[in-house]
Design a protein around this motif. Structure first.
Motif, PDB file in Angstrom:
ATOM      1  N   UNK A  14       0.783  -1.224   0.000  1.00 29.17           N
ATOM      2  CA  UNK A  14       0.000   0.000   0.000  1.00 29.17           C
ATOM      3  C   UNK A  14       0.814   1.274   0.000  1.00 29.17           C
ATOM      4  N   UNK A  15       2.154   1.173  -0.138  1.00 29.83           N
ATOM      5  CA  UNK A  15       3.008   2.362  -0.125  1.00 29.83           C
ATOM      6  C   UNK A  15       3.022   3.024  -1.502  1.00 29.83           C
ATOM      7  N   UNK A  16       3.050   4.348  -1.507  1.00 31.74           N
ATOM      8  CA  UNK A  16       2.989   5.132  -2.739  1.00 31.74           C
ATOM      9  C   UNK A  16       4.391   5.562  -3.165  1.00 31.74           C
ATOM     10  N   UNK A  17       4.645   5.538  -4.484  1.00 35.36           N
ATOM     11  CA  UNK A  17       5.947   5.896  -5.035  1.00 35.36           C
ATOM     12  C   UNK A  17       5.761   6.859  -6.207  1.00 35.36           C
ATOM     13  N   UNK A  18       6.784   7.671  -6.431  1.00 34.20           N
ATOM     14  CA  UNK A  18       6.859   8.534  -7.609  1.00 34.20           C
ATOM     15  C   UNK A  18       7.757   7.847  -8.636  1.00 34.20           C
ATOM     16  N   UNK A  19       7.244   7.642  -9.822  1.00 37.42           N
ATOM     17  CA  UNK A  19       7.957   6.885 -10.857  1.00 37.42           C
ATOM     18  C   UNK A  19       8.781   7.826 -11.731  1.00 37.42           C
ATOM     19  N   UNK A  20      10.107   7.697 -11.672  1.00 36.85           N
ATOM     20  CA  UNK A  20      11.004   8.471 -12.529  1.00 36.85           C
ATOM     21  C   UNK A  20      11.800   7.550 -13.454  1.00 36.85           C
ATOM     22  N   UNK A  21      11.197   6.415 -13.804  1.00 30.92           N
ATOM     23  CA  UNK A  21      11.772   5.505 -14.802  1.00 30.92           C
ATOM     24  C   UNK A  21      10.816   5.345 -15.981  1.00 30.92           C
ATOM     25  N   UNK A  22       9.518   5.276 -15.681  1.00 34.23           N
ATOM     26  CA  UNK A  22       8.479   5.189 -16.719  1.00 34.23           C
ATOM     27  C   UNK A  22       8.703   4.014 -17.665  1.00 34.23           C
ATOM     28  N   UNK A  23       9.088   2.874 -17.080  1.00 32.07           N
ATOM     29  CA  UNK A  23       9.268   1.686 -17.917  1.00 32.07           C
ATOM     30  C   UNK A  23      10.287   1.888 -19.010  1.00 32.07           C
ATOM     31  N   UNK A  24      11.386   2.633 -18.694  1.00 31.69           N
ATOM     32  CA  UNK A  24      12.408   2.975 -19.696  1.00 31.69           C
ATOM     33  C   UNK A  24      11.776   3.637 -20.925  1.00 31.69           C
ATOM     34  N   UNK A  25      10.771   4.466 -20.672  1.00 29.94           N
ATOM     35  CA  UNK A  25      10.123   5.182 -21.758  1.00 29.94           C
ATOM     36  C   UNK A  25       8.895   4.495 -22.319  1.00 29.94           C
ATOM     37  N   UNK A  26       8.451   3.417 -21.680  1.00 25.12           N
ATOM     38  CA  UNK A  26       7.258   2.710 -22.154  1.00 25.12           C
ATOM     39  C   UNK A  26       5.971   3.344 -21.650  1.00 25.12           C
ATOM     40  N   UNK A  27       6.094   4.246 -20.671  1.00 17.95           N
ATOM     41  CA  UNK A  27       4.907   4.820 -20.030  1.00 17.95           C
ATOM     42  C   UNK A  27       4.972   6.341 -20.171  1.00 17.95           C
TER      43      UNK A  27
END
Length: 836
Positions: A418-431
């Motif tokens: 249930x922990x929240x994260x900020x994504x700074x990878x974005x699926x190596x550009x997939x997202x």
């Protein structure tokens, strides 16, 4: 707070092998220096060879000291382990004599200052399950049976879940009723199982009463119970009552008893599983002080675990006393254990961890009967480590980087806890458009609801046809034929094949920092040697040339035997190196002059990532072939495309015999193309490109002060929201000191020195995840570079959140680096001065 723990002898050999004062010296060598450990152990045992064996103890004695044990919550305790002379048989034959010895041990513990004492193993059955001792001694006493029952209950739940066994459909036999632990486990299991079978040694009113209370069947016939169930929990005080040769294939036994109930000498089967149950596993952050904890590798009896927990909680109370354990107290001690980081289900059998092979075999034996169809996110990490990539799973676990993300929205991720994260990878550009972008999700749903045909070989797919037209319209002029694929590597494979077929030339060239995929053809033009070398020989004549060497490129292409030169506008995996201004235009000129096809690998840079729709637009260069993938599928479905000039395609595939030479069964499926159409709609939104440019400027402005401040940060480079932060290697003085203390590791771990040098980037990546819940990654081909690659919809506030966290992580790194450098420098200088 001081605690005590009372045990009976573990065996006569312990007097010869007890490490006592020398344990710390031997422990330092254990697992690291085999020969040194053997020598030290021989030195310890040498006096015993020249003297008589030690006399058998006749009274209470202290067998271990635990000087300081600090929990992960920061509480510190110290303890002593007392041993009475009676073994298991003597305790059962002469309980009064054993009870007196336990009283003596508790008296000594009280005089020493202990305020809580645990009764280990069979000492806990004395005096009415500790009731008499609790009433007569000045120190609070606990048997630890509450945590033992809780641990055994968790073992049954966890193991059954991992093996796919639905307890609600099964009969579970609990052996040892009306013993306190067996009865408590039965009560805990009752709501979770299909049928409960309670097994006692004799028919008694208590056995019948418990059976009636739990609506369970009771019996005193152990062979009958074994025939009725393949799931058995056994917790008697007699020991050795269960012959494993009588178990049905696939049986699982949770043996909680001390001494063990299962006759292990007869366990020579791999189709049954006998687990040492009721154990507690100390968290990794707790240093294992004393011989007992060190030798146990942190897997301890739960009776000791409960004692430690009560001491850490500063609770001098008799928690687990008598034959009737309170369920509320059991759940309470379970919650306390988890708060202190305890885990259960260590999967131990005969002192060894149950192998993955045996677990898989047991799962197969149960498949087709009661395997649950429900997906459990709790098991996902274990499943990944067992069936997908055990090396990666262990590495991530060791570094506390292992996460199971179960939900995503925008730039945010949520894990199974249930922990929240900020994504700074974005699926190596997939997202690029964020996780679960509503428009893309809706497009896929619409295609599903319309009952679109998924795959129709040699027929027209309207979704693919529409997507191809839109791609050709948006792409640089002249790229008007589209071949659909499923991934970036497949797009590169299609491009390489087309180039060879169109030019009839054998060679394929690329630059050394390029990364184009891991299929055999794509790998041939990928520069990173560790990816390439295990699969040599690759395509002949495809050795990458030095990155950025235009003169070498011109010489190679002038031989006119090169079919294509493939290049990334930004070498992302290779360390986020963008092409310098004018370089792409010069490459285009060289390729045109030598008849070489130019392939632009825009798998990661395409669709707005660098601030333009396609990265090649920055110099208005049109390649002969362009590769797309990643975000083309909208972050939902795998989709890629190769776009090329019509004349090249016709030369390669423009006949009836050749038009189907490159196809793929699943390429251009309806759902994937529906997602692709929604992705292109977003890519055409001018607000996306505007946000990329603004957030890129914000990141560069925010990171520059860090570069100016810290000598450990060298450079920020890249383009748009495809950036890399390069860290300097550790100072030589720290590296030299580290290597000098590393023993044999540099000889057995590939690129060990380089891994040490790249520690700063690893540290920041780990700190961002663990402390700030921000997901980043390093560039694996250049691991001193931290990727900064958020979804293109990232907000100014989210960039500020990242910058603040990065600033703190870099400040920690800088402070730690300075501290280590000062300490190492002073220690080495002091050592040198001491030798003069």
């Amino acid at each position: 707070m001081k605690f005590a723990f009372v045990v009976h002898p573990l065996g006569s050999q312990q007097d010869y092998l007890r490490l006592q004062q020398s344990s710390s010296r031997l422990a330092r060598r254990w697992g690291h220096d085999l020969l040194g450990f053997c020598k030290s152990l021989q030195d310890e045992l040498e006096p015993s060879e020249e003297s008589e064996p030690p006399a058998v103890a006749t009274g209470v004695r202290i067998v271990d000291e635990i000087p300081k044990l600090i929990s992960i919550t920061g509480q510190a305790i110290e303890g002593r382990i007392y041993e009475i002379p009676q073994g298991p048989v003597e305790i059962l034959d002469s309980p009064d004599e054993a009870l007196q010895q336990v009283r003596e041990a508790l008296g000594q513990a009280h005089e020493w200052g202990a305020v809580i004492a645990g009764l280990g193993a069979l000492t806990g059955v004395l005096g009415g399950g500790g009731q008499e001792l609790a009433e007569q001694t000045p120190v609070a006493v606990t048997t630890g049976n509450c945590l033992t029952a809780y641990a055994a209950f968790q073992d049954v739940l966890n193991v059954s879940e991992e093996l796919g066994i639905s307890l609600a459909q099964e009969t579970v036999a609990v052996i040892g009723i009306p013993g306190s632990v067996a009865t408590a486990v039965a009560r805990l299991l009752s709501p979770h199982v299909g049928k409960l079978l309670l097994v006692g040694r004799v028919d008694s009113p208590r056995l019948r009463r418990i059976s009636q209370e739990l609506a369970a069947e009771s019996c005193t016939d152990l062979p009958f119970a074994i025939q009725q169930s393949r799931l058995l929990v056994t917790a008697t005080s007699a020991g050795h009552c269960l012959d494993p040769r009588t178990l049905a294939s696939g049986s699982i036994v949770w043996d909680v008893a001390v001494p063990a109930d299962v006759q292990m000498d007869h366990l020579h089967r791999d189709d049954v599983l006998v687990l040492s149950s009721g154990l507690s596993v100390l968290p990794r952050g707790v240093e294992r002080q004393g011989d007992f904890l060190w030798l146990s590798r942190g897997i301890i009896p739960s009776c000791l675990g409960e004692t430690l927990l009560l001491a850490w909680e500063n609770r001098a109370e008799s928690l687990s006393i008598g034959r009737q354990l309170d369920l509320d107290r059991i759940q309470e001690i379970g919650r306390i254990a988890r708060r202190h980081g305890f885990t259960f289900s260590p999967w131990l059998s005969q002192g060894q961890t149950v192998s993955e092979t045996q677990r898989t075999k047991l799962r197969k034996l149960w498949s087709g009967s009661t395997v649950s169809a429900k997906t459990s996110f709790k098991r996902s990490a274990a499943q990944f480590g067992r069936y997908v990539n055990p090396v990666l799973a262990e590495l991530l676990q060791e570094g506390d980087l292992l996460r199971t993300y179960v939900r995503g929205e925008g730039c945010r991720l949520w894990d199974s806890e249930g922990r929240e994260y900020l994504d700074f990878v974005a699926g190596y550009g997939s997202v690029n458009w964020g996780h679960n972008e509503p428009g893309i999700s809706a497009a896929i749903q619409t295609a599903l609801q319309s009952q679109a045909v998924g795959f129709t070989p040699s027929a027209v797919n309207p979704y693919a046809a529409e997507l191809a037209e839109q791609l050709a319209t948006l792409a640089p002029a002249g790229l008007d034929l589209v071949t659909f694929v499923n991934s970036g590597a497949e797009a590169v494979e299609a491009a390489l094949k087309l180039a060879r077929a169109a030019t009839h030339r054998p060679r394929l060239l690329s630059w050394s920092r390029g990364y184009h995929g891991k299929t055999l053809g794509a790998l041939s033009v990928t520069g990173y040697a560790p990816y390439r070398e295990p699969f040599l020989p690759l395509l002949p004549g495809s050795q990458p040339i030095p990155h950025g060497d235009l003169e070498r490129l011109h010489r190679e292409l002038s031989q006119r035997d090169v079919a294509a030169f493939i290049i990334e506008p930004v070498a992302a995996e290779g360390g986020m190196h963008p092409l310098a201004e004018g370089v792409l235009s010069r490459i285009r000129q060289i390729c045109t002059a030598t008849g070489t096809l130019l392939i632009a690998d825009e798998v990661q840079t395409g669709l707005c990532r660098t601030g333009t729709l396609f990265a090649v637009e920055a110099e208005q260069v049109t390649p002969d072939i362009l590769c797309l993938a990643k975000s083309l599928g909208g972050g939902h479905l795998p989709l890629g495309a190769m776009l090329c000039r019509r004349d090249h395609w016709m030369t390669a595939y423009g006949t009836l015999d050749s038009c189907l030479r490159h196809t793929s069964t699943f390429a251009g499926g309806s759902l994937a193309c529906a997602a692709g159409l929604a992705s292109l709609k977003l890519a055409r939104n001018p607000k996306i490109l505007q946000n990329v440019q603004q957030r890129s400027s914000q990141l560069q402005a925010g990171i520059q002060p860090l570069i100016d401040r810290s000598p450990l940060i060298q450079e920020l480079r890249g383009r748009g929201l495809l950036l890399g932060l390069e860290f300097a290697p550790l100072p030589d003085v720290i590296i030299d000191h580290w290597i000098a203390e590393a023993g044999i590791q540099p000889l057995v771990i590939p690129d060990y020195l380089q891994r040490v040098k790249d520690l700063p980037a690893f540290y920041v990546m780990q700190s961002l995840l663990r402390k700030h819940h921000i997901v980043t990654q390093i560039c694996r081909s250049q691991p001193n570079v931290l990727r900064i690659e958020p979804p293109l919809i990232v907000t100014a506030a989210e960039v500020d959140q990242f910058l603040a966290a990065l600033d703190q992580a870099c400040a920690e790194l800088e402070m730690t680096n300075q501290l280590f450098q000062n300490c190492v420098t002073k220690s080495v200088r002091g050592e040198l001065q001491g030798h003069r």
